[in-house]
Design a protein around this motif. Structure first.
Motif, PDB file in Angstrom:
ATOM      1  N   THR A   8       1.084   5.495   0.092  1.00  0.00           N
ATOM      2  CA  THR A   8       0.340   6.796   0.484  1.00  0.00           C
ATOM      3  C   THR A   8       0.581   7.827  -0.256  1.00  0.00           C
ATOM      4  O   THR A   8       1.871   8.107  -0.708  1.00  0.00           O
ATOM      5  CB  THR A   8       0.507   7.153   2.013  1.00  0.00           C
ATOM      6  N   LYS A  14      -4.783   6.557 -12.075  1.00  0.00           N
ATOM      7  CA  LYS A  14      -4.598   6.968 -10.690  1.00  0.00           C
ATOM      8  C   LYS A  14      -3.758   8.250 -10.636  1.00  0.00           C
ATOM      9  O   LYS A  14      -3.307   8.597  -9.716  1.00  0.00           O
ATOM     10  CB  LYS A  14      -3.971   6.101  -9.811  1.00  0.00           C
ATOM     11  N   ASP A  35      -1.409  13.352  -1.302  1.00  0.00           N
ATOM     12  CA  ASP A  35      -2.779  13.948  -0.934  1.00  0.00           C
ATOM     13  C   ASP A  35      -3.361  13.215   0.181  1.00  0.00           C
ATOM     14  O   ASP A  35      -4.497  12.999   0.515  1.00  0.00           O
ATOM     15  CB  ASP A  35      -3.847  14.109  -1.846  1.00  0.00           C
ATOM     16  N   ARG A  36      -2.763  12.183   0.793  1.00  0.00           N
ATOM     17  CA  ARG A  36      -3.082  11.489   1.899  1.00  0.00           C
ATOM     18  C   ARG A  36      -4.032   9.969   1.524  1.00  0.00           C
ATOM     19  O   ARG A  36      -4.440   9.349   2.336  1.00  0.00           O
ATOM     20  CB  ARG A  36      -3.635  12.020   3.019  1.00  0.00           C
ATOM     21  N   THR A  37      -4.240  10.110   0.215  1.00  0.00           N
ATOM     22  CA  THR A  37      -4.854   8.899  -0.094  1.00  0.00           C
ATOM     23  C   THR A  37      -4.126   7.551  -0.306  1.00  0.00           C
ATOM     24  O   THR A  37      -2.789   7.765  -0.647  1.00  0.00           O
ATOM     25  CB  THR A  37      -5.791   9.079  -1.527  1.00  0.00           C
ATOM     26  N   THR A  38      -4.670   6.548  -0.202  1.00  0.00           N
ATOM     27  CA  THR A  38      -3.514   5.207  -0.300  1.00  0.00           C
ATOM     28  C   THR A  38      -4.015   4.557  -1.654  1.00  0.00           C
ATOM     29  O   THR A  38      -5.232   4.428  -1.776  1.00  0.00           O
ATOM     30  CB  THR A  38      -3.889   4.249   0.882  1.00  0.00           C
ATOM     31  N   GLN A  77       0.701  -1.372   0.031  1.00  0.00           N
ATOM     32  CA  GLN A  77      -0.066   0.050   0.033  1.00  0.00           C
ATOM     33  C   GLN A  77       0.934   1.262   0.076  1.00  0.00           C
ATOM     34  O   GLN A  77       1.829   1.459   0.685  1.00  0.00           O
ATOM     35  CB  GLN A  77      -0.936   0.001   1.153  1.00  0.00           C
TER      36      GLN A  77
END
Lengths: 303, 105
Positions: free
Chosen positions: A151, A177, A154-157, A149
Motif C-alpha cells: 500500500t 509506478k 496515497d492509499r493505492t495498492t 501487495q
C-alpha cells in the motif's frame, strides 16, 4: 575475409580448441560492435575474428581448412544488424536510451540542461520522479518467490511479484509506478527495496542453502534415515553411520533457483547432541569401552 | 512481433525472455496496450546472447553492460544532435564554439 584465420585470432597453427575459443573471447570482448559504437575499425576486425572463429572453432571445418579443402572465405557469416544500428538511427524509439550520464552537466537552470536531461528525441516532457519504498518479506517468500501487495502513501495498492531467489537489499523496479511526469511526461518508476527476514533454520549462501541439523548420538553412530527440511518441503536423507559433528552432506538442486535457470544446493551440517539429562548406562559403557580411551581427536595439536 | 516470434528468432526459451524482461534488458514497446517487440529488440537480444555465450559474461555483468550501452547511446544521440545544431549556425558562431572547445581540451 582473405587473411589467415590463425593470424586473425593470434593463435598458433597447432593451438588447441580451448586456446582458439579463449583467443576469440578476448577479441570479442574488445571489439564487439555494440561495445564500440561508432568505431568502424573495431567492427571490421570483429567481423574478421568472428569469421575466423566460425572456421577454427568448429573442429571439423578447421580440419578441412587445414587440409585445404575449403578456403578462409568459406566461413563468411551472414550479415547481421547490430543493436547500435537501431539505437543510432534517426527517429529510433528511445525506450532504452538513458541520458542519466548527463545529469551532472551544467547548472540546473542553464538553457542547455533541459536539452541534456530530456530522454531521446520523441519525448519532450520530463519523466516523473522515481519513488523509493522498502518492504520486508519472509525468507521463504524471497527464495521461492511470492505475490505481495503493498500500500502506497496515497492509499493505492500495488501488486508486487517477488521473483524466486530475491536477495536481501535487492531493489525491485515497477516501471511507470512512480510520480507522474510533469506536463504529461511519462511516470517515473517505483523502486522497492526488499528486506528478507532471517529464518530460524535456513541461512542463505549465494544460491545455496545451509542448515545445521541436530542428530542424536545413536543416529551419529548408526546412521539412518532422517527427515530434513528444505525450502521446498521435507525430504528424507540417509545419514551415513559414524557421522561426527561438522560432517556436511549435500542435497543437490535443493537450493535457491538461479536467475539464469538451475538451482543451488542445500548443505546440511550435522551436530551431535548428547542425551539430556545424562544417561548412566551410557556413562557405564564409556567407562568400560577400552578403545575409546585410545582415541585422541586432538592428535594434530601435538602433545 | 509477439513474444513467441521474438523467442523463435533468437532460439531462446520463454523463461529466458521473462528473465530479460524482469531485468529490464528488453522492454516491449506498448502498442494498443499489448507489448510487442521490434527488430531493434532482436538485435539487442543478439547482443545479450553474445555477452552471455560468446564472452562468458554472467548476469550481473550483463546488467552493468546493458546499462552502460544504453547510456552510451543516450550520450551519442545527444552529441550528434549537438553537433548538428552547431552545424546549423553561422560560420562565425561555429568558429567561436570551436575556439572555446580548443581552449577546454
Amino acid at each position: 575475409m582473405a587473411n589467415d584465420p590463425y593470424e586473425t585470432l593470434g593463435v598458433a597453427k597447432n593451438a588447441t580448441q580451448k586456446e582458439i575459443q579463449s583467443a576469440y573471447r578476448k577479441l570479442a570482448k574488445k571489439l564487439h560492435p555494440d561495445l564500440n559504437p561508432g568505431d568502424k575499425n573495431a567492427e571490421d576486425r570483429f567481423k574478421e575474428a568472428s569469421a575466423a572463429y566460425a572456421l577454427l572453432g568448429d573442429e571439423e571445418k578447421r580440419a578441412r581448412f587445414d587440409k585445404g579443402d575449403i578456403d578462409a572465405t568459406g566461413a563468411e557469416q551472414a550479415a547481421r544488424n547490430y543493436y547500435k544500428e537501431y539505437a543510432a538511427s534517426p527517429g529510433a524509439d528511445t525506450r532504452y536510451q538513458s541520458t542519466s550520464g548527463f545529469s551532472d552537466f551544467g547548472e540546473a537552470d542553464d538553457i542547455f540542461s533541459s536539452f541534456f536531461s530530456r530522454r531521446g528525441h520523441g519525448q519532450t516532457h520530463a519523466r516523473g520522479r522515481d519513488l523509493h519504498f522498502a518492504m520486508e518479506v519472509d525468507f521463504l517468500e524471497a527464495v521461492n518467490g511470492a505475490k505481495k501487495q503493498i500500500t502506497l502513501p496515497d492509499r493505492t495498492t500495488l501488486d508486487l511479484q517477488i521473483p524466486p531467489g530475491t536477495q536481501d537489499g535487492q531493489p525491485l523496479r515497477l516501471r511507470g509506478k512512480g510520480e507522474p511526469g510533469p506536463g504529461g511526461g511519462p511516470a517515473g518508476d517505483a523502486l522497492i527495496e526488499v528486506h528478507v527476514r532471517p529464518h530460524p533454520i535456513f541461512t542463505r549462501d549465494g544460491d545455496d542453502i545451509r542448515i545445521e541439523m541436530p542428530i542424536s548420538l545413536r543416529e551419529a553412530i548408526l546412521g539412518g534415515k532422517v527427515l530434513v527440511p528444505t525450502i521446498s518441503g521435507n525430504v528424507t536423507l540417509t545419514l551415513p553411520p559414524n557421522s561426527s559433528t561438522g560432517k556436511t552432506l549435500r542435497l543437490k538442486g535443493k537450493g535457491v533457483t538461479k536467475r539464469g535457470g538451475g538451482s543451488g544446493d542445500q548443505y546440511i551440517t550435522v551436530k551431535v547432541i548428547l542425551p539430556d539429562p545424562a544417561d548412566p548406562d551410557l556413562a557405564a559403557f564409556a567407562t568400560s569401552w577400552s578403545a575409546g580411551e585410545a582415541q585422541n581427536p586432538r592428535r594434530a595439536w601435538g602433545g | 512481433m509477439r513474444h513467441s516470434e521474438f523467442c523463435e528468432r533468437l532460439s531462446i526459451e520463454h523463461s529466458t525472455l521473462s528473465i530479460w524482461m524482469e531485468q529490464g534488458w528488453v522492454v516491449p514497446a506498448k502498442n494498443d496496450g499489448r507489448g510487442e517487440f521490434h527488430d531493434a529488440d532482436v538485435a539487442r537480444g543478439l547482443l545479450i546472447l553474445d555477452l552471455s555465450e560468446t564472452m562468458g559474461v554472467n548476469h550481473e555483468g550483463i546488467d552493468v553492460i546493458m546499462a552502460l550501452v544504453d547510456q552510451v547511446h543516450g550520450l551519442r544521440s545527444k552529441i550528434q544532435a549537438l553537433t548538428d545544431a552547431i552545424r546549423d549556425q553561422d560560420e562565425q558562431v561555429q568558429r567561436l564554439i570551436l575556439q572555446s572547445l580548443e581552449r577546454c581540451s
